[in-house]
Design a protein around this motif. Structure first.
Motif: not given
Length: 245
Positions: A133-138
């Motif tokens: 959540v809130d970490v688009p690259p992950l």
């Protein structure tokens, strides 16, 4: 935890740059996402993290019929209640790689960067759907804002750039496409059986349904005034026009 929390740490995204310099976040707007609707009925889905965000993700999965497992040492009262009533399984402990076994997708919503990275890497190694959540690259999938009215679901995505903008768009779309559209979808679904049994080709069926949706009078406006009978009359009239001789 937002992507900025990873700055200066070991790079864990697809760029593998050694030390995270946030360049992957800047490139997210150039990523073309393949938009799909997942059927989750009975599928095992994992949520790691028992805070407010974890609750939001659990509730979203339950709304779609998923079989939800929560892994978290602690959880908020709403999640505790869902576990007590049997709506979810709660593993009251820290995340372990084995938690991913048999899961269709995983969502990590913890405030521990290292745990989030582990969930992502171990899910990726299993070719699973995973979202931090809130970490688009992950993430190998992202969760759009959803407007739901009856059978209608409208997804709004900013490719992770601005959840606040997506929420504003959600409010505005909900005001525009509300109950009349949902009711029309139900009526059209009722006509599908007739169309499939009576009209021989895809083009015939397409013309039939477009004749209703774009008909005169406008079925949406009729439903806005509560005149469902007139819409059903429109369907019947269109059936007579398109029925083979």
């Amino acid at each position: 935890m937002p992507a900025q929390a990873y700055s200066g740490k070991e790079c864990v995204c697809q760029l593998r740059k050694g030390v995270c310099d946030q360049s992957c976040v800047q490139g997210m707007l150039d990523v073309p996402f393949y938009i799909a609707c997942l059927r989750l009925d009975g599928r095992r889905c994992l949520v790691v993290g028992g805070g407010e965000v974890g609750l939001e993700k659990v509730e979203g999965l339950l709304a779609c019929g998923a079989d939800v497992t929560l892994v978290a040492p602690d959880a908020g009262p709403e999640l505790e209640e869902l576990a007590r009533e049997g709506s979810i399984r709660w593993e009251q402990r820290s995340y372990e790689p084995a938690d991913l076994e048999g899961a269709f997708l995983a969502i990590a919503s913890t405030d521990d960067t290292d745990v989030n990275i582990r969930v992502y890497e171990e899910a990726e190694a299993r070719a699973m759907l995973v979202n931090v959540v809130d970490v688009p690259p992950l993430c190998n999938f992202i969760l759009p804002a959803i407007v739901r009215t009856g059978p209608l679901a409208i997804a709004i995505s900013t490719a992770g750039a601005s959840p606040a903008l997506a929420k504003r768009m959600k409010r505005e779309i909900a005001e525009t496409y509300g109950e009349p559209y949902a009711r029309l979808a139900v009526i059209l679904n009722e006509a599908r059986g007739w169309a499939k049994a009576t009209l021989p080709t895809y083009q015939d069926r397409k013309a039939f349904f477009e004749g209703i949706v774009n008909g005169d009078p406008d079925p949406v406006e009729l439903l806005r005034t509560g005149d469902e009978g007139a819409v059903r009359d429109l369907v019947a009239a269109t059936q007579r026009v398109h029925e083979p001789a």
